[in-house]
Design a protein around this motif. Structure first.
Motif, short mmCIF file in Angstrom:
data_model
loop_
_atom_site.label_atom_id
_atom_site.label_comp_id
_atom_site.label_asym_id
_atom_site.label_seq_id
_atom_site.Cartn_x
_atom_site.Cartn_y
_atom_site.Cartn_z
N GLY A 279 33.02 -49.58 21.25
CA GLY A 279 33.90 -48.85 20.46
C GLY A 279 35.18 -48.71 20.72
O GLY A 279 36.05 -49.09 19.85
N ALA A 280 35.44 -48.57 22.13
CA ALA A 280 37.14 -48.58 22.38
C ALA A 280 37.46 -49.95 22.20
O ALA A 280 38.73 -50.43 21.76
N PHE A 281 36.65 -51.07 22.66
CA PHE A 281 37.31 -52.49 22.60
C PHE A 281 37.27 -53.07 21.21
O PHE A 281 38.27 -53.58 20.92
N ALA A 282 36.55 -52.31 20.29
CA ALA A 282 36.61 -52.81 18.75
C ALA A 282 37.80 -52.11 18.12
O ALA A 282 38.61 -52.87 17.43
N MET A 283 38.20 -51.00 18.54
CA MET A 283 39.37 -50.23 18.22
C MET A 283 40.57 -51.06 18.82
O MET A 283 41.86 -51.12 18.24
N TYR A 284 40.59 -51.54 20.02
CA TYR A 284 41.81 -52.47 20.75
C TYR A 284 41.75 -53.80 19.83
O TYR A 284 42.97 -53.91 19.63
N TRP A 285 40.76 -54.14 19.42
CA TRP A 285 40.96 -55.61 18.65
C TRP A 285 41.54 -55.26 17.38
O TRP A 285 42.44 -55.98 17.06
N LEU A 286 41.12 -54.26 16.75
CA LEU A 286 41.75 -54.06 15.20
C LEU A 286 43.22 -53.59 15.63
O LEU A 286 44.05 -54.34 14.95
N ALA A 287 43.68 -52.91 16.68
CA ALA A 287 45.08 -52.58 16.90
C ALA A 287 46.00 -53.68 17.17
O ALA A 287 47.02 -53.90 16.82
N ALA A 288 45.29 -54.43 18.13
CA ALA A 288 46.08 -55.63 18.65
C ALA A 288 46.29 -56.70 17.70
O ALA A 288 47.31 -57.52 17.47
N ALA A 289 45.12 -56.94 16.65
CA ALA A 289 45.30 -57.94 15.68
C ALA A 289 46.57 -57.40 14.62
O ALA A 289 47.06 -58.20 14.16
#
Length: 792
Positions: A279-289
């Protein structure tokens, strides 16, 4: 008739023939859209039909009429269907001009002719010089690329300057280090689980027993060839549907290979840790993208994946911490809105379907987030007709793809929804599981400094995103309003809906002061009066004279949008916990906080230099970490009585009775994962009424279930309790209990296990008195924990 290839056509400005793969993709997209439209029609009919038996319409004829009408109007009026519009191809007459309804009808007839000889007429586009199928030759049409200057993405064309398309691959290329960091943080936040993987289970909430049972049940069904969406192991001998049970199908699938090398307890702990990190990595992916700032996006991932919401539900709700596909759904759909690419909408639909395989709640959450993103995108594009068409088509494409992914679960779920009303939740229970306004700013009750843990507080009250995250989100919105507008809308909508059907402030309806502001009437009256000058002066005098009463006295209930949403959409009747919508607010605020942290760092770099500017972001990250700290994390021992291990070694597929019976004894399911024998009652999220048919028809089980609250219910034949001398049962009830005993023997029930350590203790004493003194059953095990009675 155009006979040009792609290169020459593009250079000369002449029409370019559409390649076969694009035409096939458009046809598949139209099939998805038609499937979703048919599902909508059937769903509306099921919701609006009157009660009682009704004759089912001929859905096949209806689907055929809808499909031909959709195709004929699309071809004849617009020259393209929604699928062709998404893939940017168009049907035009070979001789020039525009399509007409007559030519569209002729092409529909030609399409039927082309399909008759094993679809050979459609395959002609592969070798025909002009890529014409038989239907094209009959109607005199060709399919060309729709690449005119006015046909680019409306969301980019009408906005100046356009929003940048999210960088979908950049965060993945640089994601190895964040992924390892999140796994390490997950181990830290759940410490000391990592030291007791095989002996203690993360969390101390009884619902964790149910999710451990789910993992075992899924693996057991695969091994034995049993159905996955129903079981007879829990309400034996009845077969119960699991359509509305909280089965985390993704976690169950991951558990299958893990159970080959790990114990069930270790598998549960590993899945929980990996789920938090995912879940943390998916949020990182969204924010970084979206923001293209990787280091600040790492903080956004932590703020979402290890928030108070996640750490509280990790105590026992494995389904609700499985939010890793929610940011991915929003990212892919947002990218599809900006770029207009149907492939990204398809991928977003797959992610939305995976949300549903984790929990039904997250399908609703994903759809709400998609609607917010689409509305903001339309507003930013000034509601142009082309933008409306493109956005609607992308939404239908994503929804249809998600429906296909969830189709194996939608069919039994709709069957259950159509024949039973047991899933609908009353408004009082919904209000109990709604968020309070103060929960947004109230520190987490799970914090390490607030031990021991408070009792009787629902996990739905742990919804704060953290004060540091909210402060950074405000900074980010001030710096990048346009970029963050869609995500701010998602956060606002999620929090407003999380408040449930009515506003609550401090556990009571809104105070009179707040009610006066919202309703425009005198405090405490609830009158919808205009905020006139006379009222304003009266209100100010009241606040000055009695400030405490004006600010704390409960006022009339303020109806919130969630109430009207459930009234407009009866399909949301089973939605009992609106506070869980706060996950949308935490996701949106986390993304805004990432931008705020990045902008503050840039400003500090300009003022103090690059090296000195890292101190403040590091301090803010430490504050965010501290606000969510819950170490040591609560755990539950997984040791079971030796009798269950003996049962596991006993041959035969027989049943046992666990007593006291009744709701709330989910530990029996955890014991079943050890002994693998059938039970007569378990705990499900939504239990169909027919599951209790055998219990209600068995006099002994009915007494054991009534005795779970030690009540003297005359209607069930109880004339006393264990505390009073004399028989517990009336003669009629005693006869029914003896008949129930014979019935249990016929279905191969061999033992009745009475637990002496359950609460309330009177329930266990009641069962012991009933079985030993009234029915005189032989005892085979008797110690401080269990008393086991033999039936055979």
């Amino acid at each position: 008739m155009p006979e040009t290839d792609h290169a020459s056509g593009a250079c000369s400005g002449q029409p370019v023939l559409a390649p076969p793969w694009r035409r096939l993709a458009a046809s598949a997209t139209d099939a998805l859209i038609l499937l979703l439209l048919n599902l909508c029609v059937v769903g509306v009919w099921l919701l609006l039909r009157p009660p009682g038996p009704q004759e089912e319409p001929d859905w096949g004829i209806g689907a055929l009429i809808l499909g031909w009408a959709y195709t004929w109007i699309g071809w004849g009026v617009f020259g393209k269907t929604l699928g062709k519009h998404l893939w940017r191809i168009r049907i035009v007459p070979a001789s020039g001009g525009r399509m007409t309804l007559a030519r569209g009808a002729l092409r529909c007839i030609g399409y039927l002719v082309a399909c008759l000889p094993a679809r050979l007429g459609l395959a002609a586009i592969l070798w025909d010089a002009n890529r014409q199928g038989w239907h094209d030759r009959i109607a005199g049409t060709v399919v060309i690329r729709d690449t005119g200057p006015g046909l680019t993405s409306p969301l980019r064309r009408s906005v100046a300057p356009p929003l940048p398309a999210p960088d979908l691959l950049g965060p993945l290329r640089r994601g190895a280090l964040p992924a390892l960091l999140y796994i390490a943080l997950a181990l830290l936040m759940t410490f000391p689980v990592v030291l007791h993987l095989n002996t203690r289970r993360a969390g101390n909430v009884a619902d964790s027993n149910v999710f451990v049972w789910d993992l075992w049940l899924f693996d057991h069904a695969l091994r034995s060839g049993r159905p996955l969406t129903s079981t007879d192991l829990g309400y034996y001998p009845e077969t119960v549907s699991l359509a509305y049970h909280t089965m985390n199908w993704v976690a169950c699938a991951v558990a299958v290979p893990l159970l080959r090398v790990l114990s069930l307890t270790a598998t549960y702990n590993v899945i929980l840790v990996l789920t938090l990190a995912a879940g943390a990595f998916a949020m990182y992916w969204l924010a970084a993208a979206v923001t293209r700032c990787h280091w600040s996006s790492v903080v956004a991932g932590f703020a979402f994946g290890f928030s108070s919401y996640m750490m509280a539900h990790a105590l026992g709700h494995l389904n609700l911490i499985s939010a890793q596909f929610l940011p991915v759904t929003c990212l892919l759909f947002c990218s599809a809105l900006i770029t207009g690419r149907p492939t990204q909408a398809l991928a977003g639909g797959v992610a939305l379907g995976l949300c549903g395989l984790c929990d039904w709640y997250y399908v609703v959450f994903g759809m709400i987030a998609m609607v917010c993103l689409a509305v903001v995108a339309l507003v930013q594009s000034r509601l142009s007709p082309a933008a409306l068409l493109r956005t609607g088509a992308l939404g239908l494409l994503s929804g249809g793809t998600a429906a296909l992914v969830l189709l194996p679960l939608l069919v039994p779920a709709q069957r259950e929804r159509g024949r039973a009303s047991y899933m609908n939740v009353n408004l009082g229970l919904t209000t109990t599981f709604s968020a309070d306004v103060l929960d947004l700013v109230r520190p987490s009750r799970l914090h390490s400094l607030r031990r021991p843990l408070p009792e009787q507080i629902p996990m739905e009250k742990y919804v704060t995103p953290g004060l540091a995250v909210m402060a950074l989100a405000v900074v980010g919105l001030r710096r990048q309003r346009r970029l963050l507008a869609p995500w701010a809308a998602v956060a606002l909508c999620g929090w407003v809906l999380a408040c449930g059907p009515s506003l609550q402030v401090g556990g009571t309806p809104g105070p009179s002061a707040l009610t006066g502001i919202l309703l425009g009437g005198p405090p405490g009256t609830g009158l919808d009066l205009p905020l006139s000058g006379a009222f304003a002066s009266h209100y100010c005098v009241g606040v000055i004279a009695h400030p405490q009463r004006a600010l704390t006295q409960p006022g009339p209930s303020v109806v919130m949008p969630f109430y009207w949403l459930t009234q407009a959409l009866p399909v949301l009747g089973p939605f009992k916990a609106p506070a869980r919508l706060a996950v949308l607010a935490i996701m949106g605020l986390g993304l805004c906080a990432s931008v705020g942290l990045s902008s503050l760092h840039d400003r500090w770099v300009a003022d103090r230099g690059r090296k000195a500017a890292w101190a403040a972001p590091a301090a803010l990250c430490a504050v965010i970490l501290f606000e969510s700290l819950a170490v040591p994390y609560p755990t539950t021992t997984t040791k079971v009585h030796w009798f269950y291990h003996w049962l596991a070694r006993s041959p035969g597929d027989f049943a046992i009775v666990e007593a006291p019976m009744g709701p709330g004894f989910s530990a029996y399911q955890a014991y079943q994962t050890v002994h693998h024998k059938r039970l007569f009652e378990v705990h499900l999220a939504r239990t169909p009424p027919e599951a209790f048919a055998f219990i209600e028809g068995n006099g002994l089980l009915r007494c054991l279930r009534v005795g779970s609250d030690a009540s003297g219910d005359q209607q069930n034949g109880l004339q006393g309790s264990w505390e009073h001398p004399g028989p517990l049962l009336t003669p009629e009830a005693r006869g029914a209990a003896e008949q129930g005993l014979r019935q249990l023997r016929r279905v191969d029930a061999r033992f009745i296990v009475v637990h002496k350590s359950v609460a309330p203790l009177e329930s266990a004493r009641f069962c012991l008195t009933l079985l030993a003194d009234e029915l005189h059953l032989p005892i085979v095990v008797d110690d401080d924990e269990l008393t086991v009675f033999a039936l055979k």
